[in-house]
Scaffold this motif. Structure first.
Motif, mmCIF file in Angstrom:
data_model
loop_
_atom_site.group_PDB
_atom_site.id
_atom_site.type_symbol
_atom_site.label_atom_id
_atom_site.label_comp_id
_atom_site.label_asym_id
_atom_site.label_seq_id
_atom_site.Cartn_x
_atom_site.Cartn_y
_atom_site.Cartn_z
ATOM 1 N N GLY A 1 36.216 27.408 2.203
ATOM 2 C CA GLY A 1 36.881 26.561 2.985
ATOM 3 C C GLY A 1 37.771 25.409 2.120
ATOM 4 N N ALA A 2 37.571 24.296 2.365
ATOM 5 C CA ALA A 2 38.397 23.204 1.454
ATOM 6 C C ALA A 2 37.256 22.002 0.996
ATOM 7 C CB ALA A 2 39.305 22.396 2.541
ATOM 8 N N GLU B 1 29.007 25.823 -0.944
ATOM 9 C CA GLU B 1 29.582 27.159 -0.635
ATOM 10 C C GLU B 1 29.385 27.842 -2.080
ATOM 11 O OE1 GLU B 1 33.644 27.053 1.283
ATOM 12 O OE2 GLU B 1 33.694 25.083 0.609
ATOM 13 N N ILE B 2 29.358 29.153 -1.600
ATOM 14 C CA ILE B 2 29.009 30.204 -2.621
ATOM 15 C C ILE B 2 30.012 30.994 -2.674
ATOM 16 C CG2 ILE B 2 27.802 32.008 -3.403
ATOM 17 C CD1 ILE B 2 25.284 30.975 -1.630
ATOM 18 N N ILE B 3 31.081 31.054 -3.718
ATOM 19 C CA ILE B 3 32.325 31.691 -3.881
ATOM 20 C C ILE B 3 31.852 33.287 -4.000
ATOM 21 C CG2 ILE B 3 34.037 32.551 -5.581
ATOM 22 C CD1 ILE B 3 33.708 29.541 -6.771
ATOM 23 N N ASP C 1 30.419 29.329 6.730
ATOM 24 C CA ASP C 1 30.219 30.715 5.923
ATOM 25 C C ASP C 1 30.491 32.062 6.671
ATOM 26 O OD1 ASP C 1 28.950 32.622 4.165
ATOM 27 O OD2 ASP C 1 28.266 30.881 2.928
ATOM 28 N N LEU C 2 30.886 32.704 6.148
ATOM 29 C CA LEU C 2 31.322 34.004 6.977
ATOM 30 C C LEU C 2 30.038 34.915 7.024
ATOM 31 C CD1 LEU C 2 34.779 34.927 5.902
ATOM 32 C CD2 LEU C 2 34.056 34.169 7.982
ATOM 33 N N HIS C 3 28.993 34.817 5.999
ATOM 34 C CA HIS C 3 27.834 35.396 6.058
ATOM 35 C C HIS C 3 26.806 35.019 7.193
ATOM 36 C CE1 HIS C 3 24.055 37.345 4.849
ATOM 37 N NE2 HIS C 3 24.749 38.125 4.174
ATOM 38 N N GLN C 4 26.435 35.833 8.063
ATOM 39 C CA GLN C 4 25.598 35.363 9.445
ATOM 40 C C GLN C 4 24.307 34.848 8.932
ATOM 41 O OE1 GLN C 4 26.545 38.477 8.726
ATOM 42 N NE2 GLN C 4 24.724 39.926 8.709
ATOM 43 N N ASP C 5 23.677 35.391 8.109
ATOM 44 C CA ASP C 5 22.546 34.428 7.560
ATOM 45 C C ASP C 5 22.960 33.517 7.094
ATOM 46 O OD1 ASP C 5 21.381 37.065 8.383
ATOM 47 O OD2 ASP C 5 21.056 37.866 6.228
ATOM 48 N N HIS C 6 23.707 33.009 6.304
ATOM 49 C CA HIS C 6 24.039 31.960 5.804
ATOM 50 C C HIS C 6 24.401 30.774 6.921
ATOM 51 C CE1 HIS C 6 25.216 33.889 1.708
ATOM 52 N NE2 HIS C 6 23.891 33.892 1.918
ATOM 53 N N ARG C 7 25.284 31.379 7.710
ATOM 54 C CA ARG C 7 25.661 30.546 8.760
ATOM 55 C C ARG C 7 24.199 29.932 9.670
ATOM 56 N NH1 ARG C 7 29.466 33.620 10.171
ATOM 57 N NH2 ARG C 7 28.316 34.879 11.633
ATOM 58 N N MET C 8 23.635 30.909 9.847
ATOM 59 C CA MET C 8 22.218 30.622 10.668
ATOM 60 C C MET C 8 21.383 29.559 9.923
ATOM 61 S SD MET C 8 20.438 30.946 13.353
ATOM 62 C CE MET C 8 21.350 32.208 14.211
ATOM 63 N N ILE C 9 21.263 29.818 8.663
ATOM 64 C CA ILE C 9 20.391 28.693 7.947
ATOM 65 C C ILE C 9 20.838 27.518 8.071
ATOM 66 C CG2 ILE C 9 19.825 28.211 5.640
ATOM 67 C CD1 ILE C 9 18.096 30.210 6.766
ATOM 68 N N SER C 10 22.552 27.402 8.187
ATOM 69 C CA SER C 10 22.906 25.985 7.985
ATOM 70 C C SER C 10 22.817 25.423 9.489
ATOM 71 C CB SER C 10 24.355 26.167 7.822
ATOM 72 O OG SER C 10 25.105 25.026 7.960
ATOM 73 N N GLU C 11 22.823 26.122 10.538
ATOM 74 C CA GLU C 11 22.791 25.753 11.779
ATOM 75 C C GLU C 11 21.213 25.224 12.014
ATOM 76 O OE1 GLU C 11 23.777 28.595 14.880
ATOM 77 O OE2 GLU C 11 25.779 28.865 13.971
ATOM 78 N N LEU C 12 20.364 26.203 11.540
ATOM 79 C CA LEU C 12 18.930 25.773 11.545
ATOM 80 C C LEU C 12 18.444 24.466 10.932
ATOM 81 C CD1 LEU C 12 17.018 29.342 11.509
ATOM 82 C CD2 LEU C 12 17.328 27.437 13.379
ATOM 83 N N THR C 13 19.093 24.253 9.669
ATOM 84 C CA THR C 13 18.979 23.010 8.823
ATOM 85 C C THR C 13 19.328 22.015 9.547
ATOM 86 O OG1 THR C 13 19.535 24.379 6.831
ATOM 87 C CG2 THR C 13 19.501 21.951 6.598
#
Length: 71
Positions: A43-44, A34-36, A9-21
């Motif tokens: 992505g795909a 993904e959130i449109i 995800d291009l949003h840094q907060d979303h990306r960080m949450i994913s990494e922490l998860t």
């Protein structure tokens, strides 16, 4: 079963949450979503869930009531 944001995800907060998860729940089934967004950050996806119009409108109403600042 754990749901989290798409890891690219291009949003840094979303990306960080994913990494922490992924770091926290190593022995669980983790599914990403993904959130449109306006910037075309898609992505795909390998699964698309169709929502009935009534359900989609209710989700929009709840989001608009819950997150007033981005509005």
């Amino acid at each position: 079963m754990i749901f989290t944001h798409y890891r690219s995800d291009l949003h840094q907060d979303h990306r960080m949450i994913s990494e922490l998860t992924w770091n926290t729940y190593r022995d669980h089934l983790v599914l990403e979503y993904e959130i449109i967004k306006y910037d075309g950050d898609m992505g795909a996806p390998n699964l698309f869930v169709h929502l009935e119009e009534k359900t989609a409108l209710e989700k929009v109403r709840i989001i608009m009531e819950s997150f007033k600042s981005p509005r």
